[in-house]
Write a protein that holds these residues in place. Structure first.
Motif, short mmCIF file in Angstrom:
data_model
loop_
_atom_site.label_atom_id
_atom_site.label_comp_id
_atom_site.label_asym_id
_atom_site.label_seq_id
_atom_site.Cartn_x
_atom_site.Cartn_y
_atom_site.Cartn_z
N LEU A 141 -5.60 89.37 -2.21
CA LEU A 141 -5.96 90.73 -1.83
C LEU A 141 -7.43 90.88 -1.41
O LEU A 141 -7.73 91.64 -0.48
N PRO A 142 -8.38 90.18 -2.06
CA PRO A 142 -9.76 90.30 -1.59
C PRO A 142 -9.94 89.89 -0.13
O PRO A 142 -10.78 90.48 0.57
N LEU A 143 -9.16 88.92 0.32
CA LEU A 143 -9.27 88.51 1.73
C LEU A 143 -8.59 89.50 2.65
O LEU A 143 -9.04 89.76 3.76
N ASP A 144 -7.48 90.10 2.20
CA ASP A 144 -6.85 91.14 3.01
C ASP A 144 -7.82 92.30 3.25
O ASP A 144 -7.83 92.90 4.33
N ASN A 145 -8.63 92.60 2.26
CA ASN A 145 -9.43 93.82 2.27
C ASN A 145 -10.74 93.73 3.06
O ASN A 145 -11.21 94.74 3.58
N HIS A 146 -11.36 92.56 3.15
CA HIS A 146 -12.74 92.47 3.64
C HIS A 146 -12.90 93.10 5.02
O HIS A 146 -12.10 92.88 5.93
N ALA A 147 -13.97 93.88 5.18
CA ALA A 147 -14.15 94.70 6.38
C ALA A 147 -14.45 93.90 7.64
O ALA A 147 -14.26 94.40 8.75
N GLU A 148 -14.91 92.66 7.50
CA GLU A 148 -15.25 91.85 8.68
C GLU A 148 -14.44 90.56 8.76
O GLU A 148 -13.94 90.19 9.82
N LEU A 149 -14.33 89.87 7.64
CA LEU A 149 -13.69 88.56 7.62
C LEU A 149 -12.24 88.62 7.17
O LEU A 149 -11.54 87.60 7.22
N GLY A 150 -11.77 89.76 6.75
CA GLY A 150 -10.45 89.89 6.16
C GLY A 150 -9.32 89.75 7.16
O GLY A 150 -9.51 89.83 8.38
N ASN A 151 -8.12 89.57 6.63
CA ASN A 151 -6.94 89.42 7.48
C ASN A 151 -6.72 90.62 8.39
O ASN A 151 -6.41 90.47 9.58
N ASN A 152 -6.85 91.83 7.85
CA ASN A 152 -6.62 93.01 8.65
C ASN A 152 -7.70 93.20 9.71
O ASN A 152 -7.41 93.54 10.86
N ALA A 153 -8.94 92.99 9.32
CA ALA A 153 -10.04 93.11 10.28
C ALA A 153 -9.88 92.11 11.41
O ALA A 153 -10.06 92.43 12.60
N GLN A 154 -9.53 90.89 11.06
CA GLN A 154 -9.42 89.84 12.07
C GLN A 154 -8.19 90.03 12.96
O GLN A 154 -8.25 89.78 14.17
N LEU A 155 -7.07 90.48 12.39
CA LEU A 155 -5.89 90.72 13.22
C LEU A 155 -6.17 91.85 14.21
O LEU A 155 -5.82 91.76 15.38
N GLY A 156 -6.81 92.92 13.74
CA GLY A 156 -7.15 94.01 14.63
C GLY A 156 -8.03 93.54 15.78
O GLY A 156 -7.82 93.93 16.94
#
Length: 248
Positions: free
Chosen positions: A98-113
């Motif tokens: 979850l910490p990686l999903d959340n990160h505003a720059e390096l996270g999964n969601n940030a990177q997929l976007g």
């Protein structure tokens, strides 16, 4: 660098204490004390472990590690095979879920976007793991699905009117089909996640919000790779991203 220093840095960067997760985050399997070469991958499968050993890694950094809540605690079967190879090669395994999903720059969601060209506008769901954003222009759902397929190299399952224009997007990578209700409440035109459940078709049809199931693995390639690139640049480490194909 010292492996402990790398772990402490990652724990602070990803704000590990904030999360009540389904697995331990940080160092899961201890290996050598010094780390010069980091291999990253989505899941700590035996195939990734073998590839990391072949590449000469000192540490493996993944999104999906070991020791999940409610799993059998015994070291038998595939758990034994994986741990035996890691311990025998003296390689560290670090995992951030979850910490990686959340990160505003390096996270999964940030990177997929970023990969899909979505401009973030906010977060949703009680834990704020869901993201909202806008596409550069309105486009039919079929065009967005083709764009996602081209970027991820995997055909998504699209549920909704193929010709209906979409502009606002909600997304959460991996197995986040459970956030669909919250995405609908957030007022988006389409929701993108990795997986899909039986009831999702009915929710999409009844709500008018389209759903793209783009693959659990495919949507979560980018955060862990970005994290590896980040630590390599910051600390002068060698980094190798290894993608073990997974159709799910």
């Amino acid at each position: 660098m010292k492996t402990k220093e790398l772990e402490l840095y990652l724990n602070e960067l990803l704000e590990v204490p904030r999360f009540k997760d389904y697995c331990p985050n940080g160092l899961q399997v201890q290996g050598r004390l010094e780390t010069l070469h980091v291999v990253t991958g989505v899941t700590a499968s035996l195939a990734l472990v073998e590839a990391a050993i072949e590449a000469g890694a000192d540490a493996i950094l993944v999104h999906h590690g070991y020791f999940w809540k409610n799993e059998d605690a015994r070291v038998i079967g595939q758990k034994h095979a994986r741990l035996k190879r890691l311990l025998g090669a003296d390689i560290n395994l670090m995992a951030y879920h979850l910490p990686l999903d959340n990160h505003a720059e390096l996270g999964n969601n940030a990177q997929l976007g970023a990969q899909l060209g979505i401009t973030p506008t906010g977060r949703f769901a009680d834990d704020q793991l869901g993201w909202t954003g806008t596409l550069p222009r309105p486009m039919p759902l079929s065009e967005l699905a083709a764009h996602v397929a081209g970027v991820l190299q995997r055909e998504p399952l699209a549920i909704g009117d193929a010709d209906r224009p979409v502009r606002t997007v909600g997304w959460c990578t991996g197995g986040a089909q459970g956030y669909f209700d919250a995405a609908i409440a957030a007022g988006v035109d389409v929701y993108i996640s990795g997986e899909v459940s039986e009831q999702t078709t009915h929710l999409a049809r009844e709500s008018g919000v389209a759903y793209l199931a783009a693959g659990h693995h495919a949507t979560e390639r980018y955060g862990i790779r970005a994290l590896g690139e980040h630590v390599a640049q910051r600390f002068g480490l060698r980094h190798t991203f290894i993608d073990i194909p997974n159709p799910v």
